[in-house]
Structure formats: structure tokens, C-alpha cells
Design a protein around this motif. Structure first.
Motif, PDB file in Angstrom:
ATOM      1  N   THR A   4       0.839  -1.195   0.000  1.00 46.66           N
ATOM      2  CA  THR A   4       0.000   0.000   0.000  1.00 46.66           C
ATOM      3  C   THR A   4       0.872   1.243   0.000  1.00 46.66           C
ATOM      4  N   ILE A   5       0.493   2.210  -0.808  1.00 49.35           N
ATOM      5  CA  ILE A   5       1.183   3.495  -0.872  1.00 49.35           C
ATOM      6  C   ILE A   5       0.215   4.559  -0.361  1.00 49.35           C
ATOM      7  N   MET A   6       0.652   5.297   0.660  1.00 56.19           N
ATOM      8  CA  MET A   6      -0.157   6.383   1.196  1.00 56.19           C
ATOM      9  C   MET A   6       0.346   7.695   0.612  1.00 56.19           C
ATOM     10  N   LEU A   7      -0.581   8.493   0.081  1.00 57.10           N
ATOM     11  CA  LEU A   7      -0.288   9.820  -0.444  1.00 57.10           C
ATOM     12  C   LEU A   7      -0.912  10.830   0.509  1.00 57.10           C
ATOM     13  N   ILE A   8      -0.104  11.770   1.001  1.00 53.03           N
ATOM     14  CA  ILE A   8      -0.623  12.717   1.979  1.00 53.03           C
ATOM     15  C   ILE A   8      -0.138  14.125   1.664  1.00 53.03           C
ATOM     16  N   GLN A   9      -1.031  15.075   1.850  1.00 52.29           N
ATOM     17  CA  GLN A   9      -0.703  16.498   1.753  1.00 52.29           C
ATOM     18  C   GLN A   9      -1.384  17.156   2.950  1.00 52.29           C
ATOM     19  N   PRO A  10      -0.620  17.443   4.007  1.00 51.67           N
ATOM     20  CA  PRO A  10      -1.219  17.977   5.236  1.00 51.67           C
ATOM     21  C   PRO A  10      -1.883  19.343   5.084  1.00 51.67           C
ATOM     22  N   LYS A  34      -0.458   6.843  13.696  1.00 50.60           N
ATOM     23  CA  LYS A  34       0.809   7.338  14.256  1.00 50.60           C
ATOM     24  C   LYS A  34       1.067   8.786  13.847  1.00 50.60           C
ATOM     25  N   ILE A  35       0.715   9.150  12.625  1.00 52.50           N
ATOM     26  CA  ILE A  35       0.853  10.543  12.190  1.00 52.50           C
ATOM     27  C   ILE A  35       0.011  11.445  13.088  1.00 52.50           C
ATOM     28  N   TYR A  36      -1.205  11.017  13.390  1.00 51.60           N
ATOM     29  CA  TYR A  36      -2.071  11.810  14.263  1.00 51.60           C
ATOM     30  C   TYR A  36      -1.489  11.879  15.674  1.00 51.60           C
ATOM     31  N   PHE A  58     -10.753  11.137  13.081  1.00 52.75           N
ATOM     32  CA  PHE A  58     -11.445  11.374  11.814  1.00 52.75           C
ATOM     33  C   PHE A  58     -11.511  12.870  11.476  1.00 52.75           C
ATOM     34  N   ASP A  59     -11.662  13.721  12.484  1.00 54.91           N
ATOM     35  CA  ASP A  59     -11.626  15.169  12.241  1.00 54.91           C
ATOM     36  C   ASP A  59     -10.262  15.581  11.697  1.00 54.91           C
ATOM     37  N   PHE A  60      -9.203  15.018  12.260  1.00 54.28           N
ATOM     38  CA  PHE A  60      -7.845  15.300  11.792  1.00 54.28           C
ATOM     39  C   PHE A  60      -7.695  14.884  10.326  1.00 54.28           C
ATOM     40  N   ILE A  61      -8.177  13.693  10.001  1.00 56.06           N
ATOM     41  CA  ILE A  61      -8.104  13.198   8.623  1.00 56.06           C
ATOM     42  C   ILE A  61      -8.867  14.136   7.684  1.00 56.06           C
ATOM     43  N   ASP A  62     -10.045  14.571   8.109  1.00 58.80           N
ATOM     44  CA  ASP A  62     -10.853  15.472   7.286  1.00 58.80           C
ATOM     45  C   ASP A  62     -10.160  16.811   7.057  1.00 58.80           C
ATOM     46  N   GLU A  63      -9.365  17.258   8.020  1.00 61.83           N
ATOM     47  CA  GLU A  63      -8.676  18.544   7.910  1.00 61.83           C
ATOM     48  C   GLU A  63      -7.457  18.493   6.985  1.00 61.83           C
ATOM     49  N   ASN A  83     -10.073   6.781  -1.220  1.00 64.91           N
ATOM     50  CA  ASN A  83     -10.129   8.132  -0.654  1.00 64.91           C
ATOM     51  C   ASN A  83     -10.209   8.120   0.876  1.00 64.91           C
ATOM     52  N   LYS A  84     -10.331   9.316   1.454  1.00 62.59           N
ATOM     53  CA  LYS A  84     -10.384   9.477   2.909  1.00 62.59           C
ATOM     54  C   LYS A  84     -11.520   8.680   3.542  1.00 62.59           C
ATOM     55  N   GLU A  85     -12.703   8.738   2.935  1.00 63.75           N
ATOM     56  CA  GLU A  85     -13.865   8.058   3.528  1.00 63.75           C
ATOM     57  C   GLU A  85     -13.637   6.552   3.613  1.00 63.75           C
ATOM     58  N   TRP A  86     -13.083   5.976   2.571  1.00 61.56           N
ATOM     59  CA  TRP A  86     -12.778   4.541   2.558  1.00 61.56           C
ATOM     60  C   TRP A  86     -11.750   4.217   3.639  1.00 61.56           C
ATOM     61  N   MET A  87     -10.740   5.078   3.753  1.00 57.94           N
ATOM     62  CA  MET A  87      -9.686   4.856   4.741  1.00 57.94           C
ATOM     63  C   MET A  87     -10.234   4.968   6.162  1.00 57.94           C
ATOM     64  N   LYS A  88     -11.130   5.916   6.399  1.00 55.74           N
ATOM     65  CA  LYS A  88     -11.726   6.047   7.740  1.00 55.74           C
ATOM     66  C   LYS A  88     -12.537   4.804   8.088  1.00 55.74           C
ATOM     67  N   GLU A  89     -13.261   4.272   7.116  1.00 58.53           N
ATOM     68  CA  GLU A  89     -14.036   3.043   7.363  1.00 58.53           C
ATOM     69  C   GLU A  89     -13.109   1.887   7.736  1.00 58.53           C
ATOM     70  N   LYS A  90     -11.992   1.760   7.015  1.00 65.56           N
ATOM     71  CA  LYS A  90     -11.032   0.681   7.296  1.00 65.56           C
ATOM     72  C   LYS A  90     -10.351   0.887   8.649  1.00 65.56           C
ATOM     73  N   ILE A  91     -10.062   2.141   9.007  1.00 67.61           N
ATOM     74  CA  ILE A  91      -9.467   2.425  10.325  1.00 67.61           C
ATOM     75  C   ILE A  91     -10.453   2.041  11.423  1.00 67.61           C
ATOM     76  N   TYR A  92     -11.721   2.390  11.238  1.00 71.61           N
ATOM     77  CA  TYR A  92     -12.749   2.045  12.220  1.00 71.61           C
ATOM     78  C   TYR A  92     -12.800   0.533  12.434  1.00 71.61           C
ATOM     79  N   ILE A  93     -12.814  -0.220  11.348  1.00 69.84           N
ATOM     80  CA  ILE A  93     -12.857  -1.683  11.437  1.00 69.84           C
ATOM     81  C   ILE A  93     -11.613  -2.215  12.139  1.00 69.84           C
ATOM     82  N   MET A  94     -10.445  -1.682  11.775  1.00 67.36           N
ATOM     83  CA  MET A  94      -9.189  -2.130  12.377  1.00 67.36           C
ATOM     84  C   MET A  94      -9.183  -1.861  13.885  1.00 67.36           C
ATOM     85  N   LEU A  95      -9.563  -0.650  14.294  1.00 63.38           N
ATOM     86  CA  LEU A  95      -9.546  -0.310  15.718  1.00 63.38           C
ATOM     87  C   LEU A  95     -10.583  -1.100  16.497  1.00 63.38           C
ATOM     88  N   ARG A  96     -11.724  -1.361  15.881  1.00 61.99           N
ATOM     89  CA  ARG A  96     -12.751  -2.169  16.543  1.00 61.99           C
ATOM     90  C   ARG A  96     -12.243  -3.593  16.777  1.00 61.99           C
TER      91      ARG A  96
END
Length: 110
Positions: A4-10, A34-36, A58-63, A83-96
Motif C-alpha cells: 500500500t502506498i499512502m499519499l498525503i498532503q497535510p 501514528k501521524i495523528y 477522523f476530524d484530523f483526517i478530514d482537515e 479516498n479518505k472516507e474509505w480509509m476512515k471506514e477501514k481504520i474504524y474496522i481495524m480499531l474495533r
């Protein structure tokens, strides 16, 4: 394991664009957390420990100006963008799942 390649622009400045690659999607999702956490440490340098909930993450990701990932699909030999929404869903599942595993380990220790 899907490379997986993550592309980020803060922020809006183009020079803040960067990428990271990970051996798996899970590693990438943990990388976002970890970035957060590093962001929280920079914002609260005097705090010995920092806690947060998923809505704050999720607020941080949205910003972020931009966040996406490319996940390698072995069957087609291509990278699929998400996209962000897909990634947030996967993070939610992982943390759960992680929370459920920790609860199960805690329960089994008695």
C-alpha cells in the motif's frame, strides 16, 4: 498482505506532499494513526500521556488537504486508489478489531 502506498498532503502548500509505502493495508492504517499521535505530541509537548477518540482522529483526517492510498491488487497486478472516507471506514474496522482482541485477552487473563 497488499502493498500500500499512502499519499498525503497535510496543508495546501504543494511542497508538503509526500508519500509512504507499507507492506500491508493494516500497516498503512496504523501509520495514519501514528501521524495523528505525533501531531498530538507536537501540539501538547508538556502532556506525559495523550488520549483521543476515533472522532478526533477522523476530524484530523478530514482537515488534511489530501489523503489517499493505493492498494495493490494481486489478481490484476494494479494499484487501486481509495479516498479518505474509505480509509476512515477501514481504520474504524481495524480499531474495533483491536479493541475486541484486547478485551478478549483481558477477559481470558482471569
Amino acid at each position: 498482505m497488499s502493498h500500500t502506498i499512502m499519499l498525503i498532503q497535510p496543508n495546501p502548500k504543494p511542497e508538503t506532499r509526500t508519500y509512504s509505502d507499507y507492506e500491508s493495508l493494516t500497516d498503512c492504517l496504523e501509520g495514519i494513526c501514528k501521524i495523528y499521535e505525533e501531531h498530538l505530541k507536537r501540539m501538547n509537548p508538556a502532556c506525559p500521556s495523550i488520549t483521543y477518540d476515533i472522532s478526533q482522529l477522523f476530524d484530523f483526517i478530514d482537515e488534511l488537504t489530501d489523503l489517499s492510498c493505493l492498494v495493490f491488487q494481486k489478481s490484476t497486478g494494479t494499484y487501486v486508489p481509495h479516498n479518505k472516507e474509505w480509509m476512515k471506514e477501514k481504520i474504524y474496522i481495524m480499531l474495533r478489531k483491536q479493541a475486541g482482541s484486547e478485551l478478549q485477552l483481558y477477559t481470558e487473563s482471569f
